[in-house]
Motif scaffolding. Structure first.
Motif, PDB file in Angstrom:
ATOM      1  N   ASP A 175       0.838  -1.225   0.094  1.00 37.93           N
ATOM      2  CA  ASP A 175       0.421  -0.060  -0.397  1.00 37.93           C
ATOM      3  C   ASP A 175       1.033   0.913  -0.045  1.00 37.93           C
ATOM      4  N   LYS A 176       1.651   1.288   1.033  1.00 43.45           N
ATOM      5  CA  LYS A 176       2.576   2.425   0.393  1.00 43.45           C
ATOM      6  C   LYS A 176       3.498   2.671  -0.518  1.00 43.45           C
ATOM      7  N   LEU A 177       4.094   1.578  -0.907  1.00 44.76           N
ATOM      8  CA  LEU A 177       4.116   1.666  -2.827  1.00 44.76           C
ATOM      9  C   LEU A 177       3.666   2.586  -3.323  1.00 44.76           C
ATOM     10  N   ILE A 178       2.474   1.459  -3.182  1.00 48.76           N
ATOM     11  CA  ILE A 178       0.769   2.234  -4.408  1.00 48.76           C
ATOM     12  C   ILE A 178       1.507   3.740  -4.315  1.00 48.76           C
ATOM     13  N   ALA A 179       0.825   3.911  -3.196  1.00 47.32           N
ATOM     14  CA  ALA A 179       0.526   5.604  -2.938  1.00 47.32           C
ATOM     15  C   ALA A 179       2.397   6.627  -2.957  1.00 47.32           C
ATOM     16  N   LEU A 180       3.197   5.837  -3.283  1.00 44.13           N
ATOM     17  CA  LEU A 180       4.314   6.540  -3.661  1.00 44.13           C
ATOM     18  C   LEU A 180       4.345   7.173  -5.289  1.00 44.13           C
ATOM     19  N   ALA A 181       3.509   5.591  -5.492  1.00 44.25           N
ATOM     20  CA  ALA A 181       3.742   5.776  -6.595  1.00 44.25           C
ATOM     21  C   ALA A 181       2.506   6.698  -7.290  1.00 44.25           C
ATOM     22  N   PHE A 182       0.938   7.093  -6.722  1.00 43.65           N
ATOM     23  CA  PHE A 182       0.182   8.383  -6.571  1.00 43.65           C
ATOM     24  C   PHE A 182       1.075   9.492  -6.694  1.00 43.65           C
ATOM     25  N   GLY A 183       1.874   9.344  -5.752  1.00 40.17           N
ATOM     26  CA  GLY A 183       2.898  10.450  -5.459  1.00 40.17           C
ATOM     27  C   GLY A 183       3.849  10.970  -6.790  1.00 40.17           C
ATOM     28  N   MET A 184       4.502  10.161  -7.276  1.00 39.18           N
ATOM     29  CA  MET A 184       5.382  10.121  -8.841  1.00 39.18           C
ATOM     30  C   MET A 184       4.610  10.706  -9.281  1.00 39.18           C
ATOM     31  N   HIS A 185       3.648  10.598  -9.887  1.00 36.65           N
ATOM     32  CA  HIS A 185       2.140  10.299 -11.005  1.00 36.65           C
ATOM     33  C   HIS A 185       2.460   9.289 -11.693  1.00 36.65           C
ATOM     34  N   LEU A 186       3.417   8.226 -11.023  1.00 34.87           N
ATOM     35  CA  LEU A 186       3.530   6.764 -11.799  1.00 34.87           C
ATOM     36  C   LEU A 186       2.514   6.864 -12.870  1.00 34.87           C
ATOM     37  N   THR A 187       2.472   5.740 -13.989  1.00 30.73           N
ATOM     38  CA  THR A 187       1.618   4.676 -14.912  1.00 30.73           C
ATOM     39  C   THR A 187       1.250   3.862 -13.882  1.00 30.73           C
ATOM     40  N   ASP A 188       0.161   2.958 -14.307  1.00 33.11           N
ATOM     41  CA  ASP A 188      -0.078   1.878 -13.481  1.00 33.11           C
ATOM     42  C   ASP A 188       1.297   0.585 -14.744  1.00 33.11           C
ATOM     43  N   ASP A 189       2.075   0.734 -15.371  1.00 28.79           N
ATOM     44  CA  ASP A 189       2.713  -0.428 -16.055  1.00 28.79           C
ATOM     45  C   ASP A 189       4.315  -0.299 -14.942  1.00 28.79           C
ATOM     46  N   GLU A 190       3.954   1.227 -14.556  1.00 27.95           N
ATOM     47  CA  GLU A 190       5.629   1.652 -13.829  1.00 27.95           C
ATOM     48  C   GLU A 190       4.924   1.580 -12.955  1.00 27.95           C
ATOM     49  N   THR A 191       4.010   1.278 -12.002  1.00 29.61           N
ATOM     50  CA  THR A 191       3.702   0.812 -10.693  1.00 29.61           C
ATOM     51  C   THR A 191       3.920  -0.055 -10.646  1.00 29.61           C
ATOM     52  N   GLN A 192       3.052  -1.322 -11.340  1.00 33.67           N
ATOM     53  CA  GLN A 192       3.277  -2.456 -11.626  1.00 33.67           C
ATOM     54  C   GLN A 192       5.096  -2.763 -11.803  1.00 33.67           C
ATOM     55  N   LYS A 193       6.412  -2.441 -12.154  1.00 28.05           N
ATOM     56  CA  LYS A 193       7.439  -2.215 -11.952  1.00 28.05           C
ATOM     57  C   LYS A 193       7.901  -1.813 -10.540  1.00 28.05           C
ATOM     58  N   LEU A 194       7.716  -1.268  -9.871  1.00 26.90           N
ATOM     59  CA  LEU A 194       7.773  -0.363  -8.546  1.00 26.90           C
ATOM     60  C   LEU A 194       7.546  -2.539  -7.674  1.00 26.90           C
ATOM     61  N   LEU A 195       6.274  -2.312  -7.892  1.00 26.31           N
ATOM     62  CA  LEU A 195       5.461  -3.647  -7.347  1.00 26.31           C
ATOM     63  C   LEU A 195       6.633  -4.939  -7.787  1.00 26.31           C
ATOM     64  N   LYS A 196       7.097  -4.800  -8.431  1.00 30.29           N
ATOM     65  CA  LYS A 196       8.018  -5.660  -8.459  1.00 30.29           C
ATOM     66  C   LYS A 196       9.382  -6.554  -8.471  1.00 30.29           C
ATOM     67  N   LEU A 197       9.793  -5.012  -8.332  1.00 30.45           N
ATOM     68  CA  LEU A 197      11.028  -4.589  -7.986  1.00 30.45           C
ATOM     69  C   LEU A 197      11.586  -4.654  -6.178  1.00 30.45           C
ATOM     70  N   SER A 198      10.147  -4.635  -5.183  1.00 30.04           N
ATOM     71  CA  SER A 198      10.117  -4.136  -4.094  1.00 30.04           C
ATOM     72  C   SER A 198       9.449  -6.164  -3.431  1.00 30.04           C
ATOM     73  N   GLY A 199       9.632  -6.653  -5.148  1.00 32.38           N
ATOM     74  CA  GLY A 199       9.051  -8.202  -4.094  1.00 32.38           C
ATOM     75  C   GLY A 199       7.626  -7.736  -3.536  1.00 32.38           C
ATOM     76  N   ASN A 200       6.382  -7.328  -3.782  1.00 37.07           N
ATOM     77  CA  ASN A 200       5.510  -7.059  -3.812  1.00 37.07           C
ATOM     78  C   ASN A 200       4.950  -7.963  -4.295  1.00 37.07           C
ATOM     79  N   ARG A 201       3.147  -7.980  -4.807  1.00 38.72           N
ATOM     80  CA  ARG A 201       2.495  -8.633  -5.090  1.00 38.72           C
ATOM     81  C   ARG A 201       1.461  -7.548  -6.304  1.00 38.72           C
ATOM     82  N   GLU A 202       1.885  -7.834  -7.591  1.00 39.01           N
ATOM     83  CA  GLU A 202       1.466  -6.676  -8.730  1.00 39.01           C
ATOM     84  C   GLU A 202      -0.225  -6.320  -8.505  1.00 39.01           C
ATOM     85  N   LEU A 203      -0.570  -5.175  -8.794  1.00 45.15           N
ATOM     86  CA  LEU A 203      -1.900  -5.562  -8.784  1.00 45.15           C
ATOM     87  C   LEU A 203      -2.575  -6.401  -9.974  1.00 45.15           C
TER      88      LEU A 203
END
Length: 145
Positions: A77-105
């Protein structure tokens, strides 16, 4: 250089008899970037400052600085909030989730579908939390920790 798809790599894993050979042959196709490195690259690429990201994500300043320093792996959740804070696309958010070891959306998960909807429409964290609340789902955890 030809980049193999994830599906191609998964197929090779199913058919390989020697994992060491597989690792050696595919070394250039593995993710080498850390979450911290990726976040710094996104900041530069999007010409953002951390103060704006912190303000837009609703996360605590010290917490975000620890994420960027590689000292903290945030929750999903915090990483998703960070993605919103950075105005990331859904694809960019998925990559962040992957890199952190979290489940993708996952679009088949109703809560995740709402988050994907919000990302695609460039909504804020507050607007996304309102949408989640209206549909009786847990809002994104933006506690200051």
């Amino acid at each position: 250089m030809y980049s193999k798809s994830t599906d191609e790599l998964k197929h090779e894993i199913k058919t390989v008899t020697d994992i060491e050979d597989y690792l050696s042959v595919n070394r250039d196709h593995f993710i080498k970037e850390s979450l911290s490195q990726h976040l710094h690259m996104l900041l530069a690429q999007k010409k953002l400052c951390r103060a704006a990201v912190i303000r837009n994500s609703l996360l605590g300043r010290a917490y975000v600085y620890r994420i960027f320093a590689g000292q903290k792996i945030p929750s999903r959740d915090k990483l998703i909030a960070l993605a919103f804070g950075m105005h990331l696309t859904d694809d960019e958010t998925q990559k962040l989730l992957k890199l952190s070891g979290n489940r993708e959306l996952y679009a088949r998960d109703e809560r995740d579908a709402l988050i994907l909807f919000a990302l695609q429409r460039k909504m804020t964290v507050m607007d996304t939390n309102s949408l989640l609340f209206e549909h009786h789902f847990a809002v994104l955890d933006t506690s200051k920790e």
